[in-house]
Scaffold this active site. Structure first.
Site, PDB file in Angstrom:
ATOM      1  N   GLY A   1      72.829 -54.495  64.014  1.00 36.69           N
ATOM      2  CA  GLY A   1      72.068 -53.696  64.882  1.00 36.69           C
ATOM      3  C   GLY A   1      70.784 -52.851  63.983  1.00 36.69           C
ATOM      4  O   GLY A   1      70.871 -51.986  64.546  1.00 36.69           O
ATOM      5  N   GLN A   2      69.663 -53.838  62.831  1.00 32.74           N
ATOM      6  CA  GLN A   2      68.948 -52.073  62.646  1.00 32.74           C
ATOM      7  C   GLN A   2      68.371 -52.081  63.725  1.00 32.74           C
ATOM      8  O   GLN A   2      67.712 -53.769  64.096  1.00 32.74           O
ATOM      9  CB  GLN A   2      68.815 -53.364  60.971  1.00 32.74           C
ATOM     10  CG  GLN A   2      67.874 -52.160  60.317  1.00 32.74           C
ATOM     11  CD  GLN A   2      67.715 -52.892  58.514  1.00 32.74           C
ATOM     12  OE1 GLN A   2      68.162 -54.071  58.558  1.00 32.74           O
ATOM     13  NE2 GLN A   2      66.521 -52.320  58.368  1.00 32.74           N
TER      14      GLN A   2
ATOM     15  N   ASP B   1      68.126 -37.108  60.833  1.00 34.65           N
ATOM     16  CA  ASP B   1      67.907 -38.213  62.085  1.00 34.65           C
ATOM     17  C   ASP B   1      67.745 -37.637  63.290  1.00 34.65           C
ATOM     18  O   ASP B   1      67.977 -36.626  63.365  1.00 34.65           O
ATOM     19  CB  ASP B   1      68.952 -38.870  61.932  1.00 34.65           C
ATOM     20  CG  ASP B   1      68.927 -40.525  63.401  1.00 34.65           C
ATOM     21  OD1 ASP B   1      68.523 -41.413  62.707  1.00 34.65           O
ATOM     22  OD2 ASP B   1      68.274 -40.329  64.253  1.00 34.65           O
ATOM     23  N   ILE B   2      66.177 -38.486  63.763  1.00 36.43           N
ATOM     24  CA  ILE B   2      65.491 -38.110  65.597  1.00 36.43           C
ATOM     25  C   ILE B   2      66.479 -38.155  66.595  1.00 36.43           C
ATOM     26  O   ILE B   2      66.551 -37.186  67.765  1.00 36.43           O
ATOM     27  CB  ILE B   2      64.697 -38.363  65.451  1.00 36.43           C
ATOM     28  CG1 ILE B   2      63.522 -37.330  65.787  1.00 36.43           C
ATOM     29  CG2 ILE B   2      64.544 -40.060  66.125  1.00 36.43           C
ATOM     30  CD1 ILE B   2      61.859 -37.604  66.056  1.00 36.43           C
TER      31      ILE B   2
ATOM     32  N   HIS C   1      68.144 -48.229  55.140  1.00 33.68           N
ATOM     33  CA  HIS C   1      68.747 -46.696  54.267  1.00 33.68           C
ATOM     34  C   HIS C   1      70.380 -46.375  55.140  1.00 33.68           C
ATOM     35  O   HIS C   1      71.080 -47.803  55.956  1.00 33.68           O
ATOM     36  CB  HIS C   1      67.660 -46.303  55.742  1.00 33.68           C
ATOM     37  CG  HIS C   1      67.664 -46.998  57.211  1.00 33.68           C
ATOM     38  ND1 HIS C   1      67.467 -47.599  57.774  1.00 33.68           N
ATOM     39  CD2 HIS C   1      68.997 -46.365  58.363  1.00 33.68           C
ATOM     40  CE1 HIS C   1      67.783 -48.301  59.039  1.00 33.68           C
ATOM     41  NE2 HIS C   1      68.895 -47.836  59.541  1.00 33.68           N
TER      42      HIS C   1
ATOM     43  N   HIS D   1      72.910 -44.556  56.640  1.00 34.83           N
ATOM     44  CA  HIS D   1      73.441 -43.016  57.759  1.00 34.83           C
ATOM     45  C   HIS D   1      74.604 -42.366  57.025  1.00 34.83           C
ATOM     46  O   HIS D   1      75.160 -42.434  56.514  1.00 34.83           O
ATOM     47  CB  HIS D   1      74.063 -43.161  58.652  1.00 34.83           C
ATOM     48  CG  HIS D   1      73.089 -44.254  59.185  1.00 34.83           C
ATOM     49  ND1 HIS D   1      71.842 -44.349  60.589  1.00 34.83           N
ATOM     50  CD2 HIS D   1      72.076 -45.523  59.712  1.00 34.83           C
ATOM     51  CE1 HIS D   1      71.045 -44.722  61.283  1.00 34.83           C
ATOM     52  NE2 HIS D   1      71.207 -45.657  60.829  1.00 34.83           N
TER      53      HIS D   1
HETATM   54  P1  5GP Z   1      69.058 -48.394  62.478  1.00 37.08           P
HETATM   55  O1  5GP Z   1      69.681 -48.650  63.582  1.00 37.08           O
HETATM   56  O2  5GP Z   1      68.197 -49.100  61.807  1.00 37.08           O
HETATM   57  O3  5GP Z   1      69.951 -48.682  61.122  1.00 37.08           O
HETATM   58  O4  5GP Z   1      69.016 -46.644  62.386  1.00 37.08           O
HETATM   59  C1  5GP Z   1      67.337 -46.783  62.297  1.00 37.08           C
HETATM   60  C2  5GP Z   1      67.151 -45.128  63.173  1.00 37.08           C
HETATM   61  O5  5GP Z   1      66.255 -44.712  62.608  1.00 37.08           O
HETATM   62  C3  5GP Z   1      68.124 -44.443  64.112  1.00 37.08           C
HETATM   63  O6  5GP Z   1      69.194 -43.477  64.227  1.00 37.08           O
HETATM   64  C4  5GP Z   1      67.159 -43.516  64.956  1.00 37.08           C
HETATM   65  O7  5GP Z   1      67.158 -42.353  65.267  1.00 37.08           O
HETATM   66  C5  5GP Z   1      66.585 -42.435  63.498  1.00 37.08           C
HETATM   67  N1  5GP Z   1      64.954 -42.866  63.653  1.00 37.08           N
HETATM   68  C6  5GP Z   1      63.957 -44.219  64.594  1.00 37.08           C
HETATM   69  N2  5GP Z   1      62.634 -43.698  64.505  1.00 37.08           N
HETATM   70  C7  5GP Z   1      62.721 -42.347  63.169  1.00 37.08           C
HETATM   71  C8  5GP Z   1      61.773 -40.888  62.822  1.00 37.08           C
HETATM   72  O8  5GP Z   1      60.471 -41.118  63.949  1.00 37.08           O
HETATM   73  N3  5GP Z   1      62.236 -40.403  62.182  1.00 37.08           N
HETATM   74  C9  5GP Z   1      63.829 -39.420  62.597  1.00 37.08           C
HETATM   75  N4  5GP Z   1      63.692 -38.871  61.565  1.00 37.08           N
HETATM   76  N5  5GP Z   1      64.556 -40.977  62.397  1.00 37.08           N
HETATM   77  C10 5GP Z   1      64.321 -41.887  63.471  1.00 37.08           C
END
Ligand code: 5GP
Ligand code: ZN
Length: 115
Positions: free
Chosen positions: A92-93, A30-31, A99, A101
């Site tokens: 909260g997506q 994760d970034i 994906h 985590h």
């Molecule tokens: P969500 O909130 O959709 O479950 O998680 C999305 C995740 O993607 C977040 O934890 C965010 O930090 C990560 N993320 C968003 N953009 C990027 C990216 O460009 N590269 C990477 N490696 N992670 C990303």
């Protein structure tokens, strides 16, 4: 989905720190990590979220869970880890490509605080 961020990452069009890849899945750090180890496991098949999955995806989802555990161990999380799947706006997506985590390595608090 050609313009999906995670599809682009899985195709290598956007750089990422890869953890694992095979024909069906891709895993990358994760970034913006919330713990010392924080990576995500995605299917190469685009699904917006878990809400889009059906019986046809059962084998793929099962494989991803088993793999999440194996990769967590390989990343040093032998003592345990947290898996999180945020689904839809209500969950909260933020990135609409399914994906998982995988999070760990620090002091992971209980997910739900009870007083
Ligand atoms: P969500 O909130 O959709 O479950 O998680 C999305 C995740 O993607 C977040 O934890 C965010 O930090 C990560 N993320 C968003 N953009 C990027 C990216 O460009 N590269 C990477 N490696 N992670 C990303
Ligand atoms: Zn996608």
């Amino acid at each position: 989905m050609s313009d999906c961020l995670f599809c682009k990452i899985a195709r290598g069009e956007i750089p990422s720190r890869k953890v694992y890849e095979d024909d069906e899945v891709f895993a990358f750090h994760d970034i913006n990590p919330v713990a010392p180890v924080h990576f995500m496991l995605i299917p190469k098949l685009h699904l917006d979220s878990l809400a889009q999955a059906d019986e046809a995806h059962s084998a793929l989802l099962g494989k991803m869970l088993v793999l999440a555990s194996r990769l967590a161990c390989e990343q040093g999380l032998e003592n345990g880890f947290r898996t999180v799947i945020n689904t839809g706006k209500g969950g909260g997506q933020e990135v609409f490509h399914l994906h998982i985590h995988v999070i760990g390595g620090g002091n992971i608090p209980p997910m739900v605080k009870r007083s």
